[in-house]
Design an enzyme around this catalytic site. Structure first.
Site, PDB file in Angstrom:
ATOM      1  N   TYR A  20      28.320 108.202 134.088  1.00  0.00           N
ATOM      2  CA  TYR A  20      28.216 107.813 135.607  1.00  0.00           C
ATOM      3  C   TYR A  20      29.548 107.293 136.121  1.00  0.00           C
ATOM      4  O   TYR A  20      29.807 107.660 137.007  1.00  0.00           O
ATOM      5  CB  TYR A  20      27.302 106.450 135.194  1.00  0.00           C
ATOM      6  CG  TYR A  20      26.967 105.836 136.545  1.00  0.00           C
ATOM      7  CD1 TYR A  20      26.265 106.192 137.697  1.00  0.00           C
ATOM      8  CD2 TYR A  20      27.500 104.600 136.709  1.00  0.00           C
ATOM      9  CE1 TYR A  20      26.170 105.587 138.891  1.00  0.00           C
ATOM     10  CE2 TYR A  20      27.507 103.713 137.978  1.00  0.00           C
ATOM     11  CZ  TYR A  20      26.742 104.477 139.133  1.00  0.00           C
ATOM     12  OH  TYR A  20      26.759 103.617 140.213  1.00  0.00           O
ATOM     13  N   GLU A  42      19.988  99.697 143.372  1.00  0.00           N
ATOM     14  CA  GLU A  42      20.693  98.530 143.276  1.00  0.00           C
ATOM     15  C   GLU A  42      19.923  97.091 143.500  1.00  0.00           C
ATOM     16  O   GLU A  42      19.657  96.145 142.818  1.00  0.00           O
ATOM     17  CB  GLU A  42      21.712  98.225 144.446  1.00  0.00           C
ATOM     18  CG  GLU A  42      22.707  99.400 144.105  1.00  0.00           C
ATOM     19  CD  GLU A  42      23.921  99.258 142.906  1.00  0.00           C
ATOM     20  OE1 GLU A  42      23.501  98.069 142.259  1.00  0.00           O
ATOM     21  OE2 GLU A  42      24.640  99.967 142.453  1.00  0.00           O
ATOM     22  N   TRP A  50      22.757  97.180 134.864  1.00  0.00           N
ATOM     23  CA  TRP A  50      22.668  98.473 135.509  1.00  0.00           C
ATOM     24  C   TRP A  50      22.450  99.624 134.754  1.00  0.00           C
ATOM     25  O   TRP A  50      21.723 100.509 135.082  1.00  0.00           O
ATOM     26  CB  TRP A  50      24.157  98.744 136.126  1.00  0.00           C
ATOM     27  CG  TRP A  50      24.305 100.193 136.942  1.00  0.00           C
ATOM     28  CD1 TRP A  50      24.983 100.837 136.858  1.00  0.00           C
ATOM     29  CD2 TRP A  50      23.374 100.295 138.182  1.00  0.00           C
ATOM     30  NE1 TRP A  50      24.915 101.823 137.761  1.00  0.00           N
ATOM     31  CE2 TRP A  50      23.882 101.417 138.606  1.00  0.00           C
ATOM     32  CE3 TRP A  50      22.201  99.748 138.916  1.00  0.00           C
ATOM     33  CZ2 TRP A  50      23.326 102.341 139.594  1.00  0.00           C
ATOM     34  CZ3 TRP A  50      21.769 100.531 139.680  1.00  0.00           C
ATOM     35  CH2 TRP A  50      22.222 101.546 140.302  1.00  0.00           C
TER      36      TRP A  50
END
Length: 191
Positions: A20, A42, A50
């Protein structure tokens, strides 16, 4: 096997997180569907890590019709109940309902500005904010700009768009380059 590539420290040794970081985070993003996806993800991340959301990303894509804002905006109670029973996503009713109302607000922004991209990138005059964080620097959780964007989004009916979530969105979509200056991606995302 330790990597000889110098990168930001936050991905650690997790191959999923490294991919990522190396392929997506901080790269300027101008596609409305992807911007919508990141906005929803988000918001789902609020209060969680995350990496948890990244690991659920494919399940989110399937559950939320590929993050098509037109489809998500039309979700009714039956679809919300279906999502609440989906173990592949974060089953938080407030976050799920926020995704639906955010899709509606997203469509309104597209109608007003021609695209969400045009709206959101106007806050940075269409160009990424280029920060210069060194190896010992701590990245901010929010900035005056993320506070201003958050206020504007909330005024347009968006939910789960506090300044910290907005700043994370800005980082993820390349509105701000927060790669460390010694990270190999720092220059790459500048272009």
């Amino acid at each position: 096997m330790a990597s000889s590539v110098n990168r930001c420290p936050w991905p650690g040794e997790d191959p999923f997180y490294i991919a990522y970081h190396d392929e997506e985070w901080g790269l300027p993003l101008h596609d409305d569907l992807r911007l919508f996806e990141m906005l929803i993800l988000e918001g789902a991340q609020a209060g969680l890590s995350w990496i948890t959301i990244l690991r659920k990303r494919e399940a989110y894509r399937a559950a939320f019709d590929g993050f098509d804002p037109v489809k998500v905006a039309s979700y009714g109670e039956a679809k919300i109940a279906e999502l609440m029973s989906n173990p592949g996503i974060v089953r938080n009713q407030l976050k799920i309902r926020a995704a639906v109302s955010n899709a509606q607000a997203f469509l309104a922004v597209q109608q007003e500005f021609g695209s969400f991209d045009r709206y959101i990138w106007a806050f940075v005059d269409g160009q990424p904010v280029i920060n210069r964080w060194g190896p010992g620097d701590s990245l901010p959780a929010e900035t005056p700009l993320s506070q201003a964007i958050s206020k504007d989004l909330k005024g347009r009916g968006f939910k789960f768009v506090g300044p910290t979530i907005v700043y994370a969105h800005m980082q993820a979509t390349g509105m701000v380059n927060d790669h460390r200056t010694d990270c190999f991606r720092y220059q790459e995302v500048i272009g």
